[in-house]
Scaffold this motif. Structure first.
Motif, PDB file in Angstrom:
ATOM      1  N   ASP A   1       0.893  -1.161  -0.316  1.00 34.43           N
ATOM      2  CA  ASP A   1      -0.003  -0.033  -0.017  1.00 34.43           C
ATOM      3  C   ASP A   1       0.938   1.175  -0.059  1.00 34.43           C
ATOM      4  N   TYR A   2       0.841   2.122   0.969  1.00 28.86           N
ATOM      5  CA  TYR A   2       1.484   3.338   0.826  1.00 28.86           C
ATOM      6  C   TYR A   2       2.505   3.157   1.894  1.00 28.86           C
ATOM      7  N   SER A   3       3.814   3.696   1.245  1.00 27.65           N
ATOM      8  CA  SER A   3       4.938   3.874   1.933  1.00 27.65           C
ATOM      9  C   SER A   3       5.183   5.264   2.587  1.00 27.65           C
ATOM     10  N   VAL A   4       5.831   5.190   3.783  1.00 25.88           N
ATOM     11  CA  VAL A   4       6.048   6.499   4.136  1.00 25.88           C
ATOM     12  C   VAL A   4       7.555   6.646   4.835  1.00 25.88           C
ATOM     13  N   VAL A   5       8.389   7.406   4.405  1.00 26.21           N
ATOM     14  CA  VAL A   5       9.833   7.706   5.042  1.00 26.21           C
ATOM     15  C   VAL A   5       9.914   9.022   5.687  1.00 26.21           C
ATOM     16  N   VAL A   6      10.474   9.154   6.789  1.00 24.92           N
ATOM     17  CA  VAL A   6      10.679  10.445   7.359  1.00 24.92           C
ATOM     18  C   VAL A   6      12.345  10.572   7.272  1.00 24.92           C
ATOM     19  N   SER A   7      12.679  11.868   6.848  1.00 20.96           N
ATOM     20  CA  SER A   7      14.073  12.308   6.620  1.00 20.96           C
ATOM     21  C   SER A   7      14.288  13.639   6.789  1.00 20.96           C
ATOM     22  N   THR A   8      15.349  14.229   7.241  1.00 20.58           N
ATOM     23  CA  THR A   8      15.940  15.440   7.024  1.00 20.58           C
ATOM     24  C   THR A   8      16.200  15.973   6.014  1.00 20.58           C
ATOM     25  N   ASP A   9      16.622  15.143   4.964  1.00 20.76           N
ATOM     26  CA  ASP A   9      16.859  15.553   3.581  1.00 20.76           C
ATOM     27  C   ASP A   9      15.817  15.674   2.583  1.00 20.76           C
ATOM     28  N   PRO A  10      15.490  16.806   2.001  1.00 20.45           N
ATOM     29  CA  PRO A  10      14.328  17.191   1.234  1.00 20.45           C
ATOM     30  C   PRO A  10      14.401  16.500  -0.174  1.00 20.45           C
TER      31      PRO A  10
ATOM     32  N   PRO B   1       0.476   4.828  -9.446  1.00 23.29           N
ATOM     33  CA  PRO B   1       0.425   6.277  -9.671  1.00 23.29           C
ATOM     34  C   PRO B   1      -1.133   6.808  -9.878  1.00 23.29           C
ATOM     35  N   SER B   2      -1.280   8.163  -9.523  1.00 24.81           N
ATOM     36  CA  SER B   2      -2.558   8.621  -9.516  1.00 24.81           C
ATOM     37  C   SER B   2      -2.650   9.939 -10.377  1.00 24.81           C
ATOM     38  N   THR B   3      -3.919  10.136 -10.828  1.00 21.59           N
ATOM     39  CA  THR B   3      -4.060  11.377 -11.427  1.00 21.59           C
ATOM     40  C   THR B   3      -5.472  12.153 -10.970  1.00 21.59           C
ATOM     41  N   GLY B   4      -5.787  13.516 -10.907  1.00 24.22           N
ATOM     42  CA  GLY B   4      -6.913  13.964 -10.472  1.00 24.22           C
ATOM     43  C   GLY B   4      -6.725  14.862  -9.091  1.00 24.22           C
ATOM     44  N   THR B   5      -7.691  15.203  -8.511  1.00 23.57           N
ATOM     45  CA  THR B   5      -7.789  15.725  -7.317  1.00 23.57           C
ATOM     46  C   THR B   5      -8.025  14.891  -6.191  1.00 23.57           C
ATOM     47  N   HIS B   6      -6.807  15.320  -5.310  1.00 16.39           N
ATOM     48  CA  HIS B   6      -6.863  14.499  -4.141  1.00 16.39           C
ATOM     49  C   HIS B   6      -6.389  15.408  -2.998  1.00 16.39           C
TER      50      HIS B   6
ATOM     51  N   ASP C   1      -7.203  11.296   0.587  1.00 22.37           N
ATOM     52  CA  ASP C   1      -8.408  11.230   0.367  1.00 22.37           C
ATOM     53  C   ASP C   1      -9.359  11.023   1.490  1.00 22.37           C
ATOM     54  N   GLY C   2      -9.199  11.336   2.815  1.00 20.68           N
ATOM     55  CA  GLY C   2      -9.797  11.108   4.090  1.00 20.68           C
ATOM     56  C   GLY C   2      -9.773   9.824   4.860  1.00 20.68           C
ATOM     57  N   LYS C   3      -8.800   9.010   3.939  1.00 21.85           N
ATOM     58  CA  LYS C   3      -8.761   7.793   4.484  1.00 21.85           C
ATOM     59  C   LYS C   3      -7.272   7.562   5.219  1.00 21.85           C
ATOM     60  N   LYS C   4      -7.109   7.160   6.501  1.00 20.81           N
ATOM     61  CA  LYS C   4      -5.960   6.879   7.134  1.00 20.81           C
ATOM     62  C   LYS C   4      -5.306   5.818   6.378  1.00 20.81           C
ATOM     63  N   VAL C   5      -3.948   6.149   5.780  1.00 18.02           N
ATOM     64  CA  VAL C   5      -3.261   5.243   5.085  1.00 18.02           C
ATOM     65  C   VAL C   5      -2.223   4.616   5.626  1.00 18.02           C
ATOM     66  N   ALA C   6      -1.521   5.368   6.683  1.00 22.44           N
ATOM     67  CA  ALA C   6      -0.198   5.113   7.297  1.00 22.44           C
ATOM     68  C   ALA C   6       0.190   5.751   8.625  1.00 22.44           C
ATOM     69  N   THR C   7       0.838   4.861   9.530  1.00 20.50           N
ATOM     70  CA  THR C   7       1.196   5.928  10.646  1.00 20.50           C
ATOM     71  C   THR C   7       2.608   5.659  10.773  1.00 20.50           C
ATOM     72  N   ARG C   8       3.426   6.568  11.064  1.00 17.62           N
ATOM     73  CA  ARG C   8       4.907   6.323  11.112  1.00 17.62           C
ATOM     74  C   ARG C   8       5.635   7.016  12.320  1.00 17.62           C
ATOM     75  N   LYS C   9       6.229   6.294  13.008  1.00 20.36           N
ATOM     76  CA  LYS C   9       7.110   6.969  14.140  1.00 20.36           C
ATOM     77  C   LYS C   9       8.506   7.299  14.069  1.00 20.36           C
ATOM     78  N   PHE C  10       8.949   8.364  14.597  1.00 19.29           N
ATOM     79  CA  PHE C  10      10.287   8.635  14.450  1.00 19.29           C
ATOM     80  C   PHE C  10      10.547   9.357  15.559  1.00 19.29           C
ATOM     81  N   SER C  11      11.976   9.548  15.707  1.00 21.04           N
ATOM     82  CA  SER C  11      12.583  10.191  17.054  1.00 21.04           C
ATOM     83  C   SER C  11      13.355  11.510  16.807  1.00 21.04           C
ATOM     84  N   LEU C  12      12.889  12.451  17.497  1.00 21.41           N
ATOM     85  CA  LEU C  12      13.716  13.689  17.569  1.00 21.41           C
ATOM     86  C   LEU C  12      14.436  13.840  18.860  1.00 21.41           C
ATOM     87  N   HIS C  13      15.625  14.497  18.780  1.00 21.63           N
ATOM     88  CA  HIS C  13      16.557  14.906  19.896  1.00 21.63           C
ATOM     89  C   HIS C  13      16.651  16.234  19.851  1.00 21.63           C
ATOM     90  N   CYS C  14      16.206  16.932  21.053  1.00 19.65           N
ATOM     91  CA  CYS C  14      16.228  18.369  21.130  1.00 19.65           C
ATOM     92  C   CYS C  14      17.295  18.795  22.164  1.00 19.65           C
TER      93      CYS C  14
END
Length: 134
Positions: free
Chosen positions: A15-24, A48-53, A120-133
């Motif tokens: 399904d959906y893949s989520v990667v968290v990074s500080t590199d744009p 791949p998708s087309t249209g309004t989302h 599109d209003g549907k929960k597709v992924a949850t990603r946990k990541f760590s911040l050090h402040c």
């Protein structure tokens, strides 16, 4: 230096893949992120998708309270568009004028964050990541 700190995800590989990074552009990774970094979430669509989302992100602090809500209306024209992006920036009051939120205490933001992604209003992924402040 780009940084990646992914702890867990509930997105299914097909399904959906989520990667968290500080590199744009997500060219390199490391073990943790700083509160001084802009945090990017790269969301890959299952096809791949087309249209309004609508792409939405809910960013939760380590204490479980929602810190930010990102809402991005999309108009995908090319059928090859399948990678989307959200971002979060923590800035102190002494930083740039473009302040999204200002930590009153770094301990409040230090730890494991959760990003919940909606498409599109549907929960597709949850990603946990760590911040050090500190």
């Amino acid at each position: 230096a780009a940084v990646l700190a992914v702890i867990a995800s509930t997105a299914r590989a097909a399904d959906y893949s989520v990667v968290v990074s500080t590199d744009p552009v997500f060219l390199s990774t490391a073990a943790s992120m700083s509160c001084n970094d802009k945090v990017y979430a790269f969301i890959s669509l299952p096809k791949p998708s087309t249209g309004t989302h609508l792409l939405e992100g809910r960013w939760y602090k380590p204490d479980g309270k929602q810190q930010e809500y990102t809402r991005v209306p999309l108009e995908l024209k090319a059928p090859g568009e399948g990678r989307l992006q959200l971002w979060l920036k923590i800035e102190r009051a002494s930083d740039a004028v473009d302040v999204l939120f200002t930590p009153s205490d770094d301990d409040e933001f230090d730890g494991v964050w959760t990003l919940v992604v909606f498409y599109d209003g549907k929960k597709v992924a949850t990603r946990k990541f760590s911040l050090h402040c500190a």
